[in-house]
Scaffold this motif. Structure first.
Motif, PDB file in Angstrom:
ATOM      1  N   ILE A  36     -17.385  71.368  65.211  1.00 53.38           N
ATOM      2  CA  ILE A  36     -17.092  72.267  66.318  1.00 53.38           C
ATOM      3  C   ILE A  36     -18.127  73.378  66.307  1.00 53.38           C
ATOM      4  N   ALA A  37     -18.660  73.716  67.467  1.00 52.00           N
ATOM      5  CA  ALA A  37     -19.633  74.808  67.575  1.00 52.00           C
ATOM      6  C   ALA A  37     -19.180  75.807  68.631  1.00 52.00           C
ATOM      7  N   SER A  38     -19.358  77.091  68.345  1.00 54.32           N
ATOM      8  CA  SER A  38     -19.079  78.160  69.296  1.00 54.32           C
ATOM      9  C   SER A  38     -20.212  79.169  69.247  1.00 54.32           C
ATOM     10  N   HIS A  39     -20.306  79.997  70.282  1.00 51.97           N
ATOM     11  CA  HIS A  39     -21.422  80.922  70.411  1.00 51.97           C
ATOM     12  C   HIS A  39     -20.903  82.339  70.633  1.00 51.97           C
ATOM     13  N   TYR A  40     -21.310  83.257  69.751  1.00 54.73           N
ATOM     14  CA  TYR A  40     -20.848  84.645  69.814  1.00 54.73           C
ATOM     15  C   TYR A  40     -21.944  85.564  69.283  1.00 54.73           C
ATOM     16  N   PRO A  41     -21.909  86.846  69.692  1.00 57.36           N
ATOM     17  CA  PRO A  41     -22.834  87.809  69.092  1.00 57.36           C
ATOM     18  C   PRO A  41     -22.384  88.164  67.682  1.00 57.36           C
ATOM     19  N   VAL A  42     -23.331  88.371  66.794  1.00 54.96           N
ATOM     20  CA  VAL A  42     -23.025  88.811  65.436  1.00 54.96           C
ATOM     21  C   VAL A  42     -23.808  90.087  65.149  1.00 54.96           C
ATOM     22  N   MET A  43     -23.329  90.836  64.183  1.00 54.26           N
ATOM     23  CA  MET A  43     -23.969  92.088  63.810  1.00 54.26           C
ATOM     24  C   MET A  43     -24.064  92.138  62.297  1.00 54.26           C
ATOM     25  N   LEU A  44     -25.189  92.598  61.813  1.00 53.33           N
ATOM     26  CA  LEU A  44     -25.374  92.730  60.379  1.00 53.33           C
ATOM     27  C   LEU A  44     -24.498  93.855  59.850  1.00 53.33           C
ATOM     28  N   ASP A  45     -23.791  93.602  58.753  1.00 49.51           N
ATOM     29  CA  ASP A  45     -23.024  94.639  58.062  1.00 49.51           C
ATOM     30  C   ASP A  45     -24.008  95.375  57.161  1.00 49.51           C
ATOM     31  N   GLU A  46     -24.484  96.516  57.639  1.00 46.44           N
ATOM     32  CA  GLU A  46     -25.564  97.226  56.952  1.00 46.44           C
ATOM     33  C   GLU A  46     -25.125  97.826  55.617  1.00 46.44           C
ATOM     34  N   ASN A  47     -23.808  97.987  55.415  1.00 46.61           N
ATOM     35  CA  ASN A  47     -23.314  98.619  54.188  1.00 46.61           C
ATOM     36  C   ASN A  47     -23.014  97.619  53.068  1.00 46.61           C
ATOM     37  N   ALA A  48     -23.108  96.336  53.382  1.00 47.96           N
ATOM     38  CA  ALA A  48     -22.765  95.317  52.389  1.00 47.96           C
ATOM     39  C   ALA A  48     -23.953  94.973  51.510  1.00 47.96           C
ATOM     40  N   GLU A  49     -23.652  94.524  50.297  1.00 53.92           N
ATOM     41  CA  GLU A  49     -24.704  93.994  49.430  1.00 53.92           C
ATOM     42  C   GLU A  49     -25.114  92.626  49.949  1.00 53.92           C
ATOM     43  N   VAL A 119     -15.089  96.938  64.316  1.00 47.39           N
ATOM     44  CA  VAL A 119     -16.259  96.074  64.505  1.00 47.39           C
ATOM     45  C   VAL A 119     -16.566  95.887  65.987  1.00 47.39           C
ATOM     46  N   LEU A 120     -15.530  95.660  66.788  1.00 45.01           N
ATOM     47  CA  LEU A 120     -15.749  95.505  68.224  1.00 45.01           C
ATOM     48  C   LEU A 120     -16.317  96.779  68.831  1.00 45.01           C
ATOM     49  N   SER A 121     -15.802  97.922  68.391  1.00 46.33           N
ATOM     50  CA  SER A 121     -16.310  99.204  68.887  1.00 46.33           C
ATOM     51  C   SER A 121     -17.769  99.388  68.524  1.00 46.33           C
ATOM     52  N   GLU A 122     -18.130  99.033  67.283  1.00 47.39           N
ATOM     53  CA  GLU A 122     -19.519  99.173  66.846  1.00 47.39           C
ATOM     54  C   GLU A 122     -20.429  98.196  67.589  1.00 47.39           C
ATOM     55  N   LEU A 123     -19.919  97.000  67.871  1.00 45.39           N
ATOM     56  CA  LEU A 123     -20.714  96.002  68.593  1.00 45.39           C
ATOM     57  C   LEU A 123     -21.019  96.494  70.006  1.00 45.39           C
ATOM     58  N   VAL A 124     -19.993  97.017  70.689  1.00 45.18           N
ATOM     59  CA  VAL A 124     -20.198  97.536  72.043  1.00 45.18           C
ATOM     60  C   VAL A 124     -21.163  98.713  72.002  1.00 45.18           C
ATOM     61  N   HIS A 126     -23.448  99.350  69.847  1.00 45.32           N
ATOM     62  CA  HIS A 126     -24.788  98.885  69.493  1.00 45.32           C
ATOM     63  C   HIS A 126     -25.600  98.531  70.733  1.00 45.32           C
ATOM     64  N   PHE A 127     -24.954  97.870  71.699  1.00 49.04           N
ATOM     65  CA  PHE A 127     -25.669  97.467  72.903  1.00 49.04           C
ATOM     66  C   PHE A 127     -25.643  98.536  73.989  1.00 49.04           C
ATOM     67  N   GLU A 128     -24.557  99.286  74.073  1.00 48.57           N
ATOM     68  CA  GLU A 128     -24.427 100.294  75.116  1.00 48.57           C
ATOM     69  C   GLU A 128     -25.304 101.517  74.894  1.00 48.57           C
ATOM     70  N   HIS A 129     -25.763 101.736  73.651  1.00 46.57           N
ATOM     71  CA  HIS A 129     -26.541 102.948  73.393  1.00 46.57           C
ATOM     72  C   HIS A 129     -27.875 102.951  74.129  1.00 46.57           C
TER      73      HIS A 129
END
Length: 204
Positions: A36-49, A119-124, A126-129
């Motif tokens: 199964i394949a799906s398509h979505y935007p992803v964002m790097l978690d900058e605070n993770a190792e 996460v959704l707030s940060e994703l929006v 990220h693009f809206e800025h």
């Protein structure tokens, strides 16, 4: 992914750069019903190792993908494009396709509602800025949270990756320069972003 030593990317920072610049991803899961394949935007978690990405899927994609139950692959596709043999030096040659691609592997962790909202707030954001008057999710929180209920957020720590940058390595400097020139502003198949990736490799 074909293992060609001169094209392999092993630097995690290069993979992070690719994710930041190319957030539209393909999620592939080998489920009980098959692939199964799906398509979505992803964002790097900058605070993770290491490398970690966050995203969401719309219900019922979470069940279709069996999200959180086993390893999945997330494909990040960077700049890519056709390279004509006519851009070479006149000797017999075949066409090819230059590209930068990463396959990320890991088992997604399902986020709580609070984490999903963040996460959704940060994703929006990220693009809206980019806009002079950003339209942020928290500006319409009641509506946003209602829409959020139809999504499932996840975080995936990347346990391994395969990345490839096929950018005319092994060609003469003259051919490389001509390919980049054609990709920059040629009359056919121009891909300036791909030319920029080639310069990163060949100027280093």
């Amino acid at each position: 992914m074909r293992h060609t030593p001169s094209y392999i990317v092993t630097d995690p920072e290069e993979v992070k750069r690719l994710i930041r610049a190319n957030p539209w991803a393909t999620i592939v899961s080998n489920t009980a019903q098959g692939l199964i394949a799906s398509h979505y935007p992803v964002m790097l978690d900058e605070n993770a190792e290491g490398i970690s990405v966050v995203s969401h899927v719309g219900r019922p994609d979470d069940r279709a993908l069996e999200l959180g139950e086993h390893e999945v692959m997330i494909i990040i596709q960077g700049p890519h494009g056709y390279v004509s043999p006519s851009w070479y030096d006149g000797k017999p040659a075949v066409p090819t396709w230059n590209h930068v691609t990463a396959h990320l592997y890991g088992t997604p962790e399902i986020l709580s509602d609070d984490e999903n909202w963040r996460v959704l707030s940060e994703l929006v954001s990220h693009f809206e800025h980019e806009f002079p008057e950003p339209n942020l999710l928290e500006d319409n929180e009641e509506y946003g949270r209602r829409i959020m209920s139809g999504t499932v957020g996840f975080r995936m720590h990347v346990t391994r990756f395969e990345a490839r940058a096929k950018l005319s390595q092994g060609k003469s400097p003259e051919i490389v320069e001509n390919v980049m020139s054609e990709l920059d502003h040629g009359a056919h198949y121009s891909q300036p972003d791909l030319a920029a990736e080639m310069r990163r490799v060949h100027d280093s």
